[in-house]
Design a protein around this motif. Structure first.
Motif, PDB file in Angstrom:
ATOM      1  N   ASP A 130     -67.828  57.516 -82.182  1.00 45.62           N
ATOM      2  CA  ASP A 130     -66.781  57.536 -81.150  1.00 45.62           C
ATOM      3  C   ASP A 130     -66.047  56.197 -81.020  1.00 45.62           C
ATOM      4  O   ASP A 130     -65.257  56.006 -80.084  1.00 45.62           O
ATOM      5  N   GLU A 131     -66.411  55.257 -81.894  1.00 44.59           N
ATOM      6  CA  GLU A 131     -65.816  53.917 -81.869  1.00 44.59           C
ATOM      7  C   GLU A 131     -65.989  53.208 -80.536  1.00 44.59           C
ATOM      8  O   GLU A 131     -65.083  52.554 -80.015  1.00 44.59           O
ATOM      9  N   VAL A 132     -67.161  53.373 -79.953  1.00 42.21           N
ATOM     10  CA  VAL A 132     -67.502  52.644 -78.719  1.00 42.21           C
ATOM     11  C   VAL A 132     -68.108  51.307 -79.159  1.00 42.21           C
ATOM     12  O   VAL A 132     -69.025  51.297 -79.972  1.00 42.21           O
ATOM     13  N   PRO A 133     -67.579  50.186 -78.638  1.00 43.13           N
ATOM     14  CA  PRO A 133     -68.125  48.898 -79.085  1.00 43.13           C
ATOM     15  C   PRO A 133     -69.499  48.636 -78.471  1.00 43.13           C
ATOM     16  O   PRO A 133     -69.623  48.516 -77.247  1.00 43.13           O
ATOM     17  N   ILE A 134     -70.503  48.551 -79.297  1.00 48.69           N
ATOM     18  CA  ILE A 134     -71.858  48.261 -78.807  1.00 48.69           C
ATOM     19  C   ILE A 134     -72.377  47.014 -79.527  1.00 48.69           C
ATOM     20  O   ILE A 134     -71.782  46.589 -80.512  1.00 48.69           O
ATOM     21  N   ILE A 135     -73.464  46.466 -79.039  1.00 48.89           N
ATOM     22  CA  ILE A 135     -74.002  45.247 -79.657  1.00 48.89           C
ATOM     23  C   ILE A 135     -74.309  45.486 -81.139  1.00 48.89           C
ATOM     24  O   ILE A 135     -74.787  46.550 -81.511  1.00 48.89           O
ATOM     25  N   ARG A 136     -74.043  44.444 -81.931  1.00 50.10           N
ATOM     26  CA  ARG A 136     -74.244  44.556 -83.375  1.00 50.10           C
ATOM     27  C   ARG A 136     -75.725  44.478 -83.713  1.00 50.10           C
ATOM     28  O   ARG A 136     -76.536  44.068 -82.887  1.00 50.10           O
ATOM     29  N   ARG A 137     -76.032  44.855 -84.961  1.00 53.74           N
ATOM     30  CA  ARG A 137     -77.432  44.895 -85.393  1.00 53.74           C
ATOM     31  C   ARG A 137     -78.171  43.570 -85.187  1.00 53.74           C
ATOM     32  O   ARG A 137     -79.310  43.538 -84.737  1.00 53.74           O
ATOM     33  N   SER A 138     -77.499  42.445 -85.528  1.00 57.44           N
ATOM     34  CA  SER A 138     -78.209  41.163 -85.406  1.00 57.44           C
ATOM     35  C   SER A 138     -78.484  40.847 -83.935  1.00 57.44           C
ATOM     36  O   SER A 138     -79.522  40.260 -83.605  1.00 57.44           O
ATOM     37  N   THR A 139     -77.587  41.272 -83.041  1.00 55.83           N
ATOM     38  CA  THR A 139     -77.823  41.060 -81.606  1.00 55.83           C
ATOM     39  C   THR A 139     -78.970  41.960 -81.139  1.00 55.83           C
ATOM     40  O   THR A 139     -79.801  41.553 -80.326  1.00 55.83           O
ATOM     41  N   GLN A 140     -79.013  43.160 -81.683  1.00 52.08           N
ATOM     42  CA  GLN A 140     -80.118  44.075 -81.339  1.00 52.08           C
ATOM     43  C   GLN A 140     -81.462  43.446 -81.704  1.00 52.08           C
ATOM     44  O   GLN A 140     -82.403  43.441 -80.914  1.00 52.08           O
ATOM     45  N   ARG A 141     -81.524  42.915 -82.931  1.00 54.59           N
ATOM     46  CA  ARG A 141     -82.802  42.340 -83.402  1.00 54.59           C
ATOM     47  C   ARG A 141     -83.182  41.153 -82.534  1.00 54.59           C
ATOM     48  O   ARG A 141     -84.338  40.977 -82.161  1.00 54.59           O
ATOM     49  N   TYR A 142     -82.183  40.325 -82.194  1.00 56.36           N
ATOM     50  CA  TYR A 142     -82.479  39.138 -81.403  1.00 56.36           C
ATOM     51  C   TYR A 142     -82.950  39.529 -79.997  1.00 56.36           C
ATOM     52  O   TYR A 142     -83.934  38.984 -79.483  1.00 56.36           O
ATOM     53  N   LEU A 143     -82.275  40.503 -79.388  1.00 54.29           N
ATOM     54  CA  LEU A 143     -82.685  40.939 -78.040  1.00 54.29           C
ATOM     55  C   LEU A 143     -84.100  41.506 -78.072  1.00 54.29           C
ATOM     56  O   LEU A 143     -84.908  41.224 -77.190  1.00 54.29           O
ATOM     57  N   ALA A 144     -84.381  42.305 -79.102  1.00 50.15           N
ATOM     58  CA  ALA A 144     -85.717  42.907 -79.207  1.00 50.15           C
ATOM     59  C   ALA A 144     -86.787  41.815 -79.252  1.00 50.15           C
ATOM     60  O   ALA A 144     -87.826  41.908 -78.593  1.00 50.15           O
ATOM     61  N   PHE A 145     -86.501  40.746 -79.991  1.00 48.63           N
ATOM     62  CA  PHE A 145     -87.446  39.637 -80.129  1.00 48.63           C
ATOM     63  C   PHE A 145     -87.574  38.870 -78.799  1.00 48.63           C
ATOM     64  O   PHE A 145     -88.671  38.628 -78.293  1.00 48.63           O
ATOM     65  N   LEU A 146     -86.422  38.527 -78.232  1.00 47.16           N
ATOM     66  CA  LEU A 146     -86.397  37.692 -77.024  1.00 47.16           C
ATOM     67  C   LEU A 146     -87.023  38.388 -75.813  1.00 47.16           C
ATOM     68  O   LEU A 146     -87.753  37.775 -75.041  1.00 47.16           O
ATOM     69  N   LEU A 147     -86.720  39.670 -75.671  1.00 47.39           N
ATOM     70  CA  LEU A 147     -87.229  40.418 -74.504  1.00 47.39           C
ATOM     71  C   LEU A 147     -88.757  40.422 -74.471  1.00 47.39           C
ATOM     72  O   LEU A 147     -89.366  40.339 -73.414  1.00 47.39           O
ATOM     73  N   GLY A 148     -89.359  40.471 -75.650  1.00 43.48           N
ATOM     74  CA  GLY A 148     -90.824  40.464 -75.732  1.00 43.48           C
ATOM     75  C   GLY A 148     -91.402  39.118 -75.334  1.00 43.48           C
ATOM     76  O   GLY A 148     -92.568  39.024 -74.956  1.00 43.48           O
ATOM     77  N   ILE A 149     -90.584  38.057 -75.429  1.00 43.89           N
ATOM     78  CA  ILE A 149     -91.079  36.727 -75.050  1.00 43.89           C
ATOM     79  C   ILE A 149     -90.841  36.475 -73.564  1.00 43.89           C
ATOM     80  O   ILE A 149     -91.740  36.079 -72.850  1.00 43.89           O
ATOM     81  N   ILE A 150     -89.614  36.716 -73.095  1.00 39.80           N
ATOM     82  CA  ILE A 150     -89.332  36.357 -71.696  1.00 39.80           C
ATOM     83  C   ILE A 150     -89.762  37.444 -70.717  1.00 39.80           C
ATOM     84  O   ILE A 150     -89.917  37.188 -69.550  1.00 39.80           O
ATOM     85  N   ARG A 151     -89.958  38.657 -71.181  1.00 42.13           N
ATOM     86  CA  ARG A 151     -90.493  39.773 -70.390  1.00 42.13           C
ATOM     87  C   ARG A 151     -89.910  39.838 -68.967  1.00 42.13           C
ATOM     88  O   ARG A 151     -90.659  39.744 -67.987  1.00 42.13           O
ATOM     89  N   PRO A 152     -88.590  39.985 -68.863  1.00 43.23           N
ATOM     90  CA  PRO A 152     -87.996  40.003 -67.512  1.00 43.23           C
ATOM     91  C   PRO A 152     -88.399  41.237 -66.708  1.00 43.23           C
ATOM     92  O   PRO A 152     -88.469  42.338 -67.259  1.00 43.23           O
ATOM     93  N   GLY A 153     -88.667  41.015 -65.425  1.00 49.65           N
ATOM     94  CA  GLY A 153     -88.992  42.147 -64.543  1.00 49.65           C
ATOM     95  C   GLY A 153     -87.723  42.897 -64.160  1.00 49.65           C
ATOM     96  O   GLY A 153     -87.651  44.116 -64.224  1.00 49.65           O
TER      97      GLY A 153
END
Ligand SMILES: C[S@@+](CC[C@H](N)C(=O)[O-])C[C@H]1O[C@@H](n2cnc3c(N)ncnc32)[C@H](O)[C@@H]1O
Length: 217
Positions: free
Chosen positions: A36-59
């Motif tokens: 649908d050509e909806v702009p979503i985060i790119r693959r490299s941003t996805q990978r980085y968020l996945a990594f970071l979220l596991g470290i900072i574990r925001p509530g």
């Protein structure tokens, strides 16, 4: 600039061989957004968020700019300590799609979906957030920062996507069209605010379209 784009594309193709697949229900949302050509985060941003979220574990997470809910659901999926994720979207066709995606996901009870203009809604929010992901109108980033700052926990993190503006940020403003000049100015203003103030520590990663990471000191 071209050499950089080529390198970026080659790097992405290379990394895709190594990345772990997302859960099937999330891949489906990504595929639909692409179709649908909806702009979503790119693959490299996805990978980085996945990594970071596991470290900072925001509530508690606040997202500005849900589109169809892809990045909100990706963050929910990779945050082991998630209590609530509040996300805001103002564009009706995407609101309909996001609602459906949230309710069909395993995180429907943790997501609060607010519809309308983020600039108006942020000031109505209660409680504190450990992570804010800014991914809406680029010209509004300085305003979003002013609005979210009082809602952040000490040590909280603000991530702002699309900072590099496909490389436009690095170009002299004279080389840009009028619209891009305004965005260029506002994004630089945002960077001045988060880089030249003692209450923040900030760096920009050339991940995806550029991700500014700010921690509240
Ligand atoms: C880049 S998309 C968000 C993509 C999403 N974060 C993802 O990666 O799945 C930006 C979204 O912000 C929304 N937006 C722009 N200005 C807004 C505003 N003032 N209030 C709420 N949403 C806004 C747009 O409608 C658009 O859907």
């Amino acid at each position: 600039m071209r050499a950089w784009e080529e390198m970026d594309e080659r790097f992405e193709r290379f990394m895709q061989k190594y990345e772990s697949p997302l859960p099937e229900w999330l891949q489906k949302i990504e595929r639909q957004a692409e179709e649908d050509e909806v702009p979503i985060i790119r693959r490299s941003t996805q990978r980085y968020l996945a990594f970071l979220l596991g470290i900072i574990r925001p509530g508690r997470i606040l997202e500005i700019g849900s589109a169809v809910g892809f990045s909100a659901l990706l963050m929910a999926n990779f945050d082991p300590s998630l209590e609530e994720l509040v996300t805001i979207e103002n564009y009706e066709p995407r609101i309909v799609q996001a609602k459906e995606n949230f309710s069909n996901s395993p995180f429907s009870d943790k997501i609060t979906f607010l519809t309308g203009d983020a600039s108006k809604l942020i000031s109505t929010l209660e409680g504190r957030f450990d992570l804010v992901f800014i991914d809406a109108a680029k010209g509004q980033y300085p305003e979003y920062l002013k609005l979210v700052r009082p809602l952040m926990t000490s040590g909280g993190v603000i991530l702002a996507d699309n900072i590099l503006q496909d490389g436009f940020l690095l170009m002299p403003k004279e080389a840009l069209c009028r619209r891009n000049r305004t965005i260029h100015k506002r994004v630089r203003e945002y960077l001045d605010m988060v880089c030249r103030d003692d209450q923040y520590i900030t760096d920009v990663l050339p991940v995806g379209d550029g991700l500014a990471m700010t921690r509240i000191l």
